[in-house]
Design an enzyme around this catalytic site. Structure first.
Site, short mmCIF file in Angstrom:
data_model
loop_
_atom_site.label_atom_id
_atom_site.label_comp_id
_atom_site.label_asym_id
_atom_site.label_seq_id
_atom_site.Cartn_x
_atom_site.Cartn_y
_atom_site.Cartn_z
N PRO A 173 0.81 -1.23 0.00
CG PRO A 173 -0.77 -1.55 1.67
CD PRO A 173 0.53 -2.09 1.14
CG HIS A 174 0.05 3.92 1.93
ND1 HIS A 174 -1.23 4.37 1.72
CD2 HIS A 174 0.03 3.22 3.09
CE1 HIS A 174 -2.00 3.96 2.72
NE2 HIS A 174 -1.27 3.25 3.55
NE ARG A 175 1.66 4.71 -7.17
CZ ARG A 175 1.66 3.81 -8.13
NH1 ARG A 175 2.70 3.04 -8.33
NH2 ARG A 175 0.63 3.68 -8.91
CG LEU A 176 5.27 3.45 1.43
CD1 LEU A 176 4.99 3.69 2.90
CD2 LEU A 176 6.53 4.22 1.01
CG HIS A 177 5.52 -0.84 -4.50
ND1 HIS A 177 4.18 -1.12 -4.34
CD2 HIS A 177 5.59 0.19 -5.38
CE1 HIS A 177 3.48 -0.29 -5.08
NE2 HIS A 177 4.31 0.52 -5.72
#
Ligand SMILES: Cc1cc2nc3c(=O)[nH]c(=O)nc-3n(C[C@H](O)[C@H](O)[C@H](O)COP(=O)(O)O)c2cc1C
Length: 196
Positions: free
Chosen positions: A173-177
């Site tokens: 999530p939140h582009r916090l890959h």
């Protein structure tokens, strides 16, 4: 959030690939193969993953194709798997080398007869005048091998890629890959987490 997934990235690759097969992902074996000429001009195309042999990733192709010629001149390659259904990516960098003739023979024998004849019909990456010309070459191969086993074309076979760097990417999530980068360190792998 995902913790570091394990110490052997190739075992993880196999387990992610099996997961993709299990969930019925589309083209789970497809991987993009990038090669480059000796002076560094890249090209890329999709090939199919044929499993690991002694820890090396395998694919099959024509050695005289464009990719084959590039590999012969510059064995450094990159591979990318992307399974959209899992939102996971695996990137591999390493060196490609031809498998032994015995290994390529064994794999060739496992192919359906029509695919074996097709391997003879195609001079992969060479210009062909028409589809009819291609079918004509297939018919010639059929006639040549009528009533007997199809030999492996000497220019067709497996390549094996010895991975030097492997990166596993998981969507979060939140582009916090999550990105886990593994580099070879002798017999072991060194693991670093990278920013997404
Ligand atoms: C889904 C898919 C799977 C493919 N699998 C292979 C393969 O396993 N081996 C292969 O030589 N080409 C395969 N191809 C064709 C290659 O992408 C490429 O067109 C061909 O190998 C010629 O590439 P080259 O001229 O750069 O050598 C596949 C293409 C697609 C779209």
């Amino acid at each position: 959030m995902h913790d570091a997934p394990g110490s052997d990235p190739l075992a993880l690759l196999v387990s992610w690939h099996q997961e993709a097969l299990k969930i019925g992902a589309r083209e789970p074996d497809a991987m993009t193969l990038a090669t480059a000429t000796r002076d560094g001009r890249p090209s890329a195309r999709v090939v199919l993953f044929k499993g690991l042999s002694a820890g090396r990733l395998q694919f099959v192709t024509h050695y005289s194709s464009r990719k084959g010629r590039e590999i012969e001149a510059n064995p450094q390659v990159a591979l990318v798997f992307f399974w959209p259904e899992l939102m996971r990516q695996v990137r591999i960098e390493g060196r490609a080398a031809r498998a032994s003739a015995a290994e390529s023979d064994a794999y060739f024998r496992s192919r359906p007869r029509e695919s074996q004849l097709g391997a003879w019909a195609s001079a992969q990456s060479a210009v062909v005048a028409s589809r009819a010309a291609l079918l004509q070459r297939f018919a010639e191969a059929e006639a040549r091998f009528a009533g007997r086993e199809v030999d492996r074309p000497p220019e067709w076979g497996l390549y094996q890629v010895e991975a030097e760097r492997v990166e596993l990417w998981l969507s979060a999530p939140h582009r916090l890959h999550d990105r886990f980068a593994y580099s070879r360190d002798g017999a072991a792998w060194q693991l670093e987490r990278l920013c997404p």
